[in-house]
Design an enzyme around this catalytic site. Structure first.
Site, short mmCIF file in Angstrom:
data_model
loop_
_atom_site.label_atom_id
_atom_site.label_comp_id
_atom_site.label_asym_id
_atom_site.label_seq_id
_atom_site.Cartn_x
_atom_site.Cartn_y
_atom_site.Cartn_z
CD GLU A 96 -7.60 -3.34 -0.48
OE1 GLU A 96 -7.04 -2.72 -1.65
OE2 GLU A 96 -8.64 -3.60 -0.28
NE ARG A 145 -9.91 -4.21 -4.19
CZ ARG A 145 -10.93 -4.46 -5.17
NH1 ARG A 145 -10.89 -5.38 -6.05
NH2 ARG A 145 -11.55 -3.18 -5.14
CB SER A 187 -8.74 0.47 0.87
OG SER A 187 -9.30 1.35 0.06
#
EC number: 1.3.1.98
Length: 331
Positions: free
Chosen positions: A321, A200, A251
């Site tokens: 995130e 990510r 998320s």
């Protein structure tokens, strides 16, 4: 000029009309026309309309270019006026402060085009293209390799920057190259190796370059009905395991392997925990939803509370995130 990576119709005006105001002389009425383009910069544009959380204050200045030339002109304007630049895609992985964002916010959501090369199985798409829409379009061609992305509520540009992923797949697996624009107007093409992909993350995060397009390698020649059915299964899996009935950013935290962030949060007894209008989702604990009337600071404080509770119980600091833009104040 600093660029943060995280997207109205324009009017054409003579190049001499660089700036104009209506009868109201306040900041809210200010419109700046970029010479030689069909693009306008607006002041005090509310960003809650452009984020999936439906929260956030105003951009000091906001522009949504529809082509590369207008994007270059926007960056040039920011450079000439020493403005901080923040790029915004679909706003699906962002938390924008209630105080808004200073400088120039460049929305890339209107940069849209695609080209499918049926001989090589490659597709080149602009930064503003929707990831879910692209997944369905690829599936209908009978090309495999993008089924996993159908549930990612973002744009190509944002997905390239953050190496978006799902179902054990990610952008780095299929990316051939990404075209990026620097503040000085130069365009370069970068490979996945040059982008320094990780979980990510990429070297584009925190850099001063803006993604303009990307080329992906898919696998053509399969039955479109089969690929479409597989894509539909991925979408259904997301719908049954993740909350879509309230605004969210997807998320919130990265998974600290070998654990999942959702499991750690759930085991900490935080499902349903609420601050203001922000709540840890009952369906999936790694989602924070806006139950209605939430402020960005409610969500921010809930993120910090989750981090504190998980760290106290598991000695693990969850890393967000979601990208937070602007100024926040902890409770």
């Amino acid at each position: 000029m600093k660029i943060s990576q995280a997207v109205g119709n324009a009017c054409t005006v003579p190049a001499s009309n660089v700036e104009t105001h209506n009868n109201n002389p306040s900041r809210e009425s200010k419109i700046i026309y970029l010479p030689g383009t069909n693009c306008e910069i607006k002041s005090q544009a509310l960003l809650s309309a452009f984020t999936s959380y439906r929260v956030g204050g105003a951009a000091e200045l906001y522009v949504a270019p529809r082509n590369i030339e207008a994007l270059q002109a926007s960056l040039k304007y920011a450079q000439e006026h020493n403005l901080r630049v923040t790029t915004l895609g679909a706003g699906s992985n962002l938390l924008v402060s209630d105080r808004g964002i200073s400088g120039l916010v460049i929305a890339t959501r209107h940069l849209r085009y695609n080209h499918f090369d049926h001989q090589t199985g490659q597709v080149t798409v602009a930064a503003g293209e929707s990831i879910p829409s692209l997944a369905w379009e690829i599936a209908k061609l009978g090309w495999q390799g993008f089924e996993w992305a159908v549930g990612i509520p973002g744009t190509v540009g944002g997905a390239v920057v953050m190496n978006a992923g799902a179902h054990n797949s990610c952008i780095a697996d299929i990316l051939v190259s990404a075209q990026v624009l620097s503040p000085d107007g130069t365009i370069e093409t970068l490979t996945p190796e040059e982008l320094g992909y990780g979980y990510r993350t990429s070297l584009l995060q925190g850099s001063n370059r803006v993604v303009t397009q990307a080329t992906f390698q898919l696998q053509p020649g399969f039955d479109p009905a089969y690929v479409t059915a597989t894509t539909r299964e991925h979408k259904q899996m997301r719908l049954t395991t993740q909350p879509y009935n309230f605004p969210s950013c997807g998320s919130v935290f990265r998974n600290p392997k070998p654990y999942s962030a959702g499991w750690l949060i759930e085991q900490s007894g935080l499902k349903g925990y609420q601050i203001g209008g922000a709540q840890v989702a009952h369906l999936h604990a790694n989602f924070i939803v806006n139950r209605g009337g939430a402020k960005a600071n409610d969500i921010f404080c809930l993120i910090r509370h989750i981090q504190q509770e998980v760290q106290e119980r598991w000695s693990i600091l969850l890393e967000p995130e979601v990208k937070m833009l602007g100024e926040f104040q902890a409770a």
